[in-house]
Design a protein around this motif. Structure first.
Motif, mmCIF file in Angstrom:
data_model
loop_
_atom_site.group_PDB
_atom_site.id
_atom_site.type_symbol
_atom_site.label_atom_id
_atom_site.label_comp_id
_atom_site.label_asym_id
_atom_site.label_seq_id
_atom_site.Cartn_x
_atom_site.Cartn_y
_atom_site.Cartn_z
ATOM 1 N N ASP A 107 0.826 -1.202 0.000
ATOM 2 C CA ASP A 107 0.000 0.000 0.000
ATOM 3 C C ASP A 107 0.869 1.265 0.000
ATOM 4 O O ASP A 107 1.717 1.443 0.867
ATOM 5 C CB ASP A 107 -0.894 0.024 1.236
ATOM 6 C CG ASP A 107 -1.752 -1.219 1.369
ATOM 7 O OD1 ASP A 107 -1.240 -2.324 1.107
ATOM 8 O OD2 ASP A 107 -2.921 -1.095 1.766
ATOM 9 N N SER A 108 0.600 2.137 -0.945
ATOM 10 C CA SER A 108 1.420 3.341 -1.131
ATOM 11 C C SER A 108 0.655 4.612 -0.784
ATOM 12 O O SER A 108 1.101 5.719 -1.102
ATOM 13 C CB SER A 108 1.916 3.404 -2.575
ATOM 14 O OG SER A 108 0.834 3.289 -3.488
ATOM 15 N N GLN A 109 -0.479 4.492 -0.104
ATOM 16 C CA GLN A 109 -1.400 5.596 0.081
ATOM 17 C C GLN A 109 -0.781 6.802 0.788
ATOM 18 O O GLN A 109 -1.035 7.954 0.418
ATOM 19 C CB GLN A 109 -2.630 5.115 0.865
ATOM 20 C CG GLN A 109 -2.327 4.570 2.255
ATOM 21 C CD GLN A 109 -3.443 3.674 2.761
ATOM 22 O OE1 GLN A 109 -3.544 2.524 2.369
ATOM 23 N NE2 GLN A 109 -4.284 4.202 3.636
ATOM 24 N N LEU A 110 0.028 6.553 1.829
ATOM 25 C CA LEU A 110 0.587 7.676 2.577
ATOM 26 C C LEU A 110 1.752 8.329 1.846
ATOM 27 O O LEU A 110 2.007 9.520 2.031
ATOM 28 C CB LEU A 110 0.999 7.221 3.977
ATOM 29 C CG LEU A 110 -0.168 6.708 4.824
ATOM 30 C CD1 LEU A 110 0.305 6.290 6.213
ATOM 31 C CD2 LEU A 110 -1.281 7.758 4.940
ATOM 32 N N TYR A 111 2.447 7.555 1.018
ATOM 33 C CA TYR A 111 3.430 8.179 0.133
ATOM 34 C C TYR A 111 2.723 9.167 -0.800
ATOM 35 O O TYR A 111 3.160 10.303 -0.975
ATOM 36 C CB TYR A 111 4.140 7.141 -0.735
ATOM 37 C CG TYR A 111 4.930 6.072 -0.041
ATOM 38 C CD1 TYR A 111 5.785 6.356 1.014
ATOM 39 C CD2 TYR A 111 4.847 4.752 -0.476
ATOM 40 C CE1 TYR A 111 6.527 5.354 1.627
ATOM 41 C CE2 TYR A 111 5.589 3.748 0.110
ATOM 42 C CZ TYR A 111 6.424 4.051 1.168
ATOM 43 O OH TYR A 111 7.160 3.055 1.748
ATOM 44 N N ALA A 112 1.654 8.687 -1.442
ATOM 45 C CA ALA A 112 0.948 9.524 -2.415
ATOM 46 C C ALA A 112 0.389 10.777 -1.765
ATOM 47 O O ALA A 112 0.335 11.840 -2.388
ATOM 48 C CB ALA A 112 -0.168 8.727 -3.081
#
Length: 327
Positions: free
Chosen positions: A16-21
């Motif tokens: 999951d890359s949500q917090l990077y984005a």
């Protein structure tokens, strides 16, 4: 991590890359540029992202999709096929909740990513469900994903569609990529709809890869015909900076029926993690990790030694002959 001469091909599971984005897009870009940069050396045939590509699907949060674009382009520029198993932060059934996903990732974009690779785009259902097929080193493979909201509702047409796809490919070893499927720790499964509808009835479902739940885990369960499916959870989002760029390298030794899972952070240069991402397998709770690879997983497989649930050092055991998919 095994050297390239110890396996035939590889793929990567990027969590999951949500917090990077949302907040640290440079780390997301660096992570995907690393994956693209080592692809030739690792013989990477595909990159699978576990979903929650962004943290919000709102029209007012489109900047997150823009932030994530360099990561997708890094794969495309490297001619790397990829798949995203869409999560609950990528879209929703609320008003305008299904606008951003198809705007940035129409199915044609995924299909274009497969050009010149062993993978073929098999078909899709709605904006969140699709599958690929390939034949690699003599094994026929089916990689299929069902989006979070299709899998979350037992009556959703997406589940029925996925069942039909699996049933139409009985001679393919199935890799199921579902955002919410495998739980943290040992022998935990997180979605009864997925296990009942897409895993248990099918002897050719071999491997399930999930995200959504912060942590790592390994699991197995019996399937039809006396076979067994294996699950791996990869999700580092609640570590600092959105995950410290941790991911899983998966390497397939087709000659000896081995699959290596290796944890790696290109940011830290580390192959191990801690906390919820590093579990010992208690005595009596061994998930019966296989001696055989994707091609043949049969009952009675028992490991020769204990393994950690964070599969940073996990390798499926040697059987000594080439995989035959779908048995």
């Amino acid at each position: 991590m095994p050297t390239a001469d110890r396996y035939d091909w590889a793929f990567d599971h990027v969590p999951d890359s949500q917090l990077y984005a949302q907040a640290t897009p440079d780390l997301m870009t660096h992570q995907f540029e690393y994956v693209a940069g080592v692809a030739a050396e690792r013989k990477t045939k595909l990159v699978l992202q576990s979903g929650d590509w962004v943290n919000r699907e709102y029209l007012s949060q489109e900047y997150q999709w823009v932030n994530a674009e360099p990561s997708a382009r890094a794969l495309e520029d490297a001619n790397l096929p990829y798949m995203i198993s869409w999560g609950n932060h990528d879209y929703s059934d609320a008003r305008n909740g299904r606008v951003m996903l198809p705007k940035y990732f129409p199915m044609e974009r995924f299909e274009r990513s497969l050009e010149g690779s062993p993978w073929r785009f098999g078909g899709s259902d709605n904006i969140d469900n699709y599958y690929y097929t390939a034949e690699i080193d003599g094994a026929k493979l089916l990689l299929i994903t069902v989006g979070y909201f299709s899998a979350d509702n037992a009556a959703d047409p997406g589940l029925a569609w996925a069942k039909g796809v699996i049933e139409a490919h009985p001679d393919h070893a199935v890799i199921l990529a579902n955002h919410n499927s495998v739980n943290q720790g040992v022998n935990g499964w997180s979605n009864d709809n997925v296990t009942r509808a897409l895993i248990d009835p099918y002897p050719n479902v071999k491997l399930v890869l999930g995200g959504h739940i912060a942590g790592t885990g390994v699991a197995s369960r019996p399937t039809a015909g006396g076979n067994r499916a294996y699950g791996v959870l990869t999700d580092y989002q609640s570590r600092v900076y959105g995950g410290q760029e941790y991911l899983k390298h998966i390497s397939v030794d087709a000659e000896n029926d081995l699959i290596y899972f290796n944890t790696w952070s290109p940011l830290l240069g580390k192959a191990t993690s801690d906390g919820n991402w590093h579990h010992k397998v208690p005595r009596g709770r061994d998930p019966r990790l296989p001696r055989r690879g994707l091609g043949e997983l049969r009952p009675g497989d028992r490991p020769r030694r204990q393994h950690e649930a964070d599969p940073g050092r996990h390798v499926a055991h040697r059987r000594g002959r080439r995989a035959a998919a779908g048995r």
